[in-house]
Write an enzyme that holds these catalytic residues in place. Structure first.
Site, PDB file in Angstrom:
ATOM      1  N   HIS A   1      -5.240 -20.927  10.994  1.00  9.11           N
ATOM      2  CA  HIS A   1      -7.010 -22.199  10.573  1.00  9.11           C
ATOM      3  C   HIS A   1      -6.860 -20.339   9.891  1.00  9.11           C
ATOM      4  O   HIS A   1      -8.079 -20.761   8.762  1.00  9.11           O
ATOM      5  CB  HIS A   1      -7.357 -22.329  12.193  1.00  9.11           C
ATOM      6  CG  HIS A   1      -9.020 -22.580  11.651  1.00  9.11           C
ATOM      7  ND1 HIS A   1      -9.679 -23.111  10.550  1.00  9.11           N
ATOM      8  CD2 HIS A   1      -9.797 -21.500  11.546  1.00  9.11           C
ATOM      9  CE1 HIS A   1     -10.604 -23.180  10.610  1.00  9.11           C
ATOM     10  NE2 HIS A   1     -11.065 -22.124  11.133  1.00  9.11           N
TER      11      HIS A   1
ATOM     12  N   CYS B   1      -6.788 -27.394   7.205  1.00  9.41           N
ATOM     13  CA  CYS B   1      -5.678 -27.252   7.723  1.00  9.41           C
ATOM     14  C   CYS B   1      -4.903 -27.447   8.955  1.00  9.41           C
ATOM     15  O   CYS B   1      -5.180 -28.366   9.968  1.00  9.41           O
ATOM     16  CB  CYS B   1      -6.060 -24.830   8.619  1.00  9.41           C
ATOM     17  SG  CYS B   1      -6.425 -25.058  10.311  1.00  9.41           S
TER      18      CYS B   1
ATOM     19  N   CYS C   1     -12.452 -28.217   8.093  1.00 16.00           N
ATOM     20  CA  CYS C   1     -11.041 -27.559   7.787  1.00 16.00           C
ATOM     21  C   CYS C   1     -10.291 -28.588   7.738  1.00 16.00           C
ATOM     22  O   CYS C   1     -10.100 -29.330   8.573  1.00 16.00           O
ATOM     23  CB  CYS C   1     -11.008 -26.845   8.906  1.00 16.00           C
ATOM     24  SG  CYS C   1      -9.542 -25.220   8.178  1.00 16.00           S
TER      25      CYS C   1
ATOM     26  N   ASP D   1      -7.902  -7.377   0.511  1.00 17.92           N
ATOM     27  CA  ASP D   1      -7.192  -7.574   2.065  1.00 17.92           C
ATOM     28  C   ASP D   1      -7.398  -6.478   3.172  1.00 17.92           C
ATOM     29  O   ASP D   1      -8.339  -6.028   3.539  1.00 17.92           O
ATOM     30  CB  ASP D   1      -6.041  -7.089   1.509  1.00 17.92           C
ATOM     31  CG  ASP D   1      -5.821  -5.563   2.254  1.00 17.92           C
ATOM     32  OD1 ASP D   1      -6.536  -4.173   1.431  1.00 17.92           O
ATOM     33  OD2 ASP D   1      -5.598  -5.172   3.336  1.00 17.92           O
TER      34      ASP D   1
ATOM     35  N   ASP E   1       0.676  -1.536   0.092  1.00 17.46           N
ATOM     36  CA  ASP E   1       0.370   0.067   0.164  1.00 17.46           C
ATOM     37  C   ASP E   1       0.379   1.154   0.126  1.00 17.46           C
ATOM     38  O   ASP E   1       2.647   1.073  -0.138  1.00 17.46           O
ATOM     39  CB  ASP E   1      -0.382  -0.086   1.102  1.00 17.46           C
ATOM     40  CG  ASP E   1      -0.598   0.472   2.514  1.00 17.46           C
ATOM     41  OD1 ASP E   1       0.844   0.358   2.351  1.00 17.46           O
ATOM     42  OD2 ASP E   1      -1.037   0.073   3.211  1.00 17.46           O
TER      43      ASP E   1
ATOM     44  N   CYS F   1      -6.593 -27.894  12.551  1.00 21.67           N
ATOM     45  CA  CYS F   1      -7.355 -28.466  12.592  1.00 21.67           C
ATOM     46  C   CYS F   1      -7.360 -29.980  12.196  1.00 21.67           C
ATOM     47  O   CYS F   1      -7.728 -30.668  13.704  1.00 21.67           O
ATOM     48  CB  CYS F   1      -8.843 -28.421  11.677  1.00 21.67           C
ATOM     49  SG  CYS F   1      -9.289 -26.759  10.988  1.00 21.67           S
TER      50      CYS F   1
END
Lengths: 384, 384
Positions: free
Chosen positions: B337, B308, B306, B268, B94, B311
């Site tokens: 996660h 991930c 999930c 974002d 940015d 998880c």
């Protein structure tokens, strides 16, 4: 046979150092070994996969902390500490004795056990040999430490003797309580403060219990290192050759090497992870205090000779930036590095034992690390 | 051709959603995409390898923060932000505008630029279109954002109009300054507060600069979500079909879906990582506030659906323990996660675009997440 036992592969020629393999229900570990500390069911900042990647096969858990939070009953419900924290390597749990005794005025010792107040909420709690075993059975560690009294330093002879006797009586109660000896090995702890005759007596009478391993406690509690080495010089020969010997609470590079020379097989300490989070890296050429301005533009890794994830991928300048910015990745990278540094150090120690060159290795390592100069300066303070 | 460009693979039937591929000098990214934020040259708590593992191919860096610390000159010396932080995926930086304007009384806006005091040490600093480009050239991001003024909310029409005009004049200076257009793509930013005619004018006049991409700024600044969606409804049609469209600062699941429906390709937000560190997990059935007592003995993963790392390997009870104990691994697991949750959400969104079923997906997702009830309650507050 005990679920934990030591196979000695080689005895070094000119020292008491031995090369071995420690068999546990959760893997075989090369000794001498340094064990990272996972106080609260986690080695601070790290995943179990990262602990494996740095080469550690056994870690510590803390009975005192886990008893208070989240509670050993919860961990039992989850199938023990291994499952709870997703670690399939070996675990050693301490008995809580050291933490409880370090509470000072917050605790009261009787023959039965120790009453103390939780450091979280001030609630009244009680630990005894029986309770410490109950907790450690729930945690399910491969190696269970006896509930001992760790005497402060300095300590009168009278107190040291009475405390040693109590630790021996408590050891009996621990042995009588632990019912899981097919999966968990009980280690006794030698006490006796810095008194030679008490240490020798403590060792001999502890060995009479015929345990799968023995620890030396009550060291690295404020005495100078020379004193600690002398205690090892006369205590270790009292321990059986064929059982693992564990020096509790030691993790500075010099003391690891000197401990191995005196016949120690196992070590643990919060030092590498704690100083990592404070921004200090251990390297072959001494300590790197990463926040120092000299590293602001330094493109080198923490330790150019290191093979850890941090050293393979990041500059000192970047890690310094992370610390200045308060970023957690900085704590992670330093922790990985320091633990890998000690794993590499232990691997070199083992190689030197195999080659009968441990004393030469010590002298070279000390010179490179800068311990030589410290000794020449007659600075008698601990190196870490 | 611009170093960054969008290939549109499919236009959804009943919405403005498009499926695409965003080509950058550091990889090709499936769109619509959510980009994790790495404010200070690190996505908080994570390594670049972990960012890849959760499926992200592009992350954000912050000009304002990196300018103040460690300084863009240092990062230039290290070969740019990619090398400095060991990330070989794409980076969008940015312009610092949003941070500077959020400083309130600590900054003074003139036609030349913005004078402000560092939030670190109070030192006087200056950012202008030219300076923001110089910094971003040093950082070497794939996508460079124009230096704009992000108006506060609410904001008078007079102020919004004057500010929009200044943002357009500053865009010209940005375009004139950026010399690295073979490796860096400049995105312009549409402003105009919540005024329809200003938004449309801002969009049309920004598009006249013929840039490789366009962002919509000045949203998610305190207005309710319905207002934000209305602004998107009349602003997006003013942007060219063949260029990427980026909605800045949006990361709640409902707004991501509604944004895609309105034709947005890129998003974002610090939301997923920030709420993760505060102990809130996003799951398919709504939020899980991990410190709540109900999870103390819960053996389930954060989100049973999930895939991930957190998880796959840890219970809610364990993660709750880590949070109660203040352990860093807890922050890491929750961050992994939440970021993976949003990557999976975006993948499902893309699949729904491909199957022309995005509206059905939205309705089902909202129902499962619990947004439905919120709407029925006529609660007009942001969901996150």
């Amino acid at each position: 046979m005990s679920p934990v036992h030591l196979e000695i592969l080689q005895q070094e020629k000119s020292t008491r150092a031995r090369l071995g393999k420690l068999y546990t229900p959760h893997g075989v570990i090369d000794t001498p070994v340094f064990m990272p500390v996972g106080t609260q069911a986690t080695v601070k900042t790290m995943t179990p996969e990262e602990i494996k990647e740095i080469g550690a096969g056994i870690i510590l858990g803390n009975t005192y902390h886990l008893f208070l939070r989240p509670g050993h009953e919860l961990i039992r419900e989850f199938g023990g500490l291994h499952h709870f924290m997703h670690w399939d390597g070996a675990i050693l749990t301490d008995s809580g004795g050291f933490q409880v005794f370090s509470l000072g005025d917050l605790r009261k010792i009787t023959e039965e056990g120790v009453e103390f107040r939780s450091h979280h909420d001030g609630s009244k709690q009680f630990l005894s040999p029986e309770k410490a075993m109950e907790i450690q059975m729930a945690l399910g560690a491969d190696i269970v430490m006896a509930f001992d009294e760790c005497t402060p330093h300095p300590c009168t002879r009278e107190y040291a003797e009475a405390s040693m006797e109590r630790t021996l009586r408590w050891l009996k109660r621990c042995q009588d309580t632990l019912k899981t000896t097919r999966t968990q090995a009980l280690f006794g702890i030698v006490q006796g403060s810095m008194y030679k005759d008490l240490r020798i007596e403590s060792a001999r009478r502890t060995v009479e219990y015929d345990l799968p391993g023995y620890a030396i406690g009550g060291l690295s509690v404020g005495e100078d290192k020379q004193t600690m080495y002398e205690v090892l010089d006369y205590t270790v020969p009292e321990l059986p050759e064929d059982k693992p010997r564990y020096l509790m609470g030691v993790g500075s590079p010099d003391a690891l090497i000197e401990g191995v020379i005196r016949g120690i097989d196992m070590f643990d300490c919060v030092l590498p992870t704690r100083i990592a989070r404070n921004g200090t890296a251990m390297t072959r050429s001494g300590k790197v205090v990463i926040k120092n301005a000299e590293y602001a533009k330094d493109p080198k890794p923490l330790d150019p000779g290191c093979d850890c994830y941090a050293c393979r991928n990041y500059s000192r300048a970047y890690i310094r930036h992370l610390f200045k910015a308060g970023e957690i990745l900085g704590l992670r990278l330093m922790t990985i590095h320091n633990l890998r540094f000690l794993q590499n150090l232990m691997a070199e120690i083992r190689k030197s034992i195999a080659g009968d060159t441990l004393l030469e290795f010590r002298d070279r390592f000390f010179r490179e690390y800068g311990y030589e100069e410290e000794r020449q300066d007659k600075q008698n303070r601990p190196a870490d």
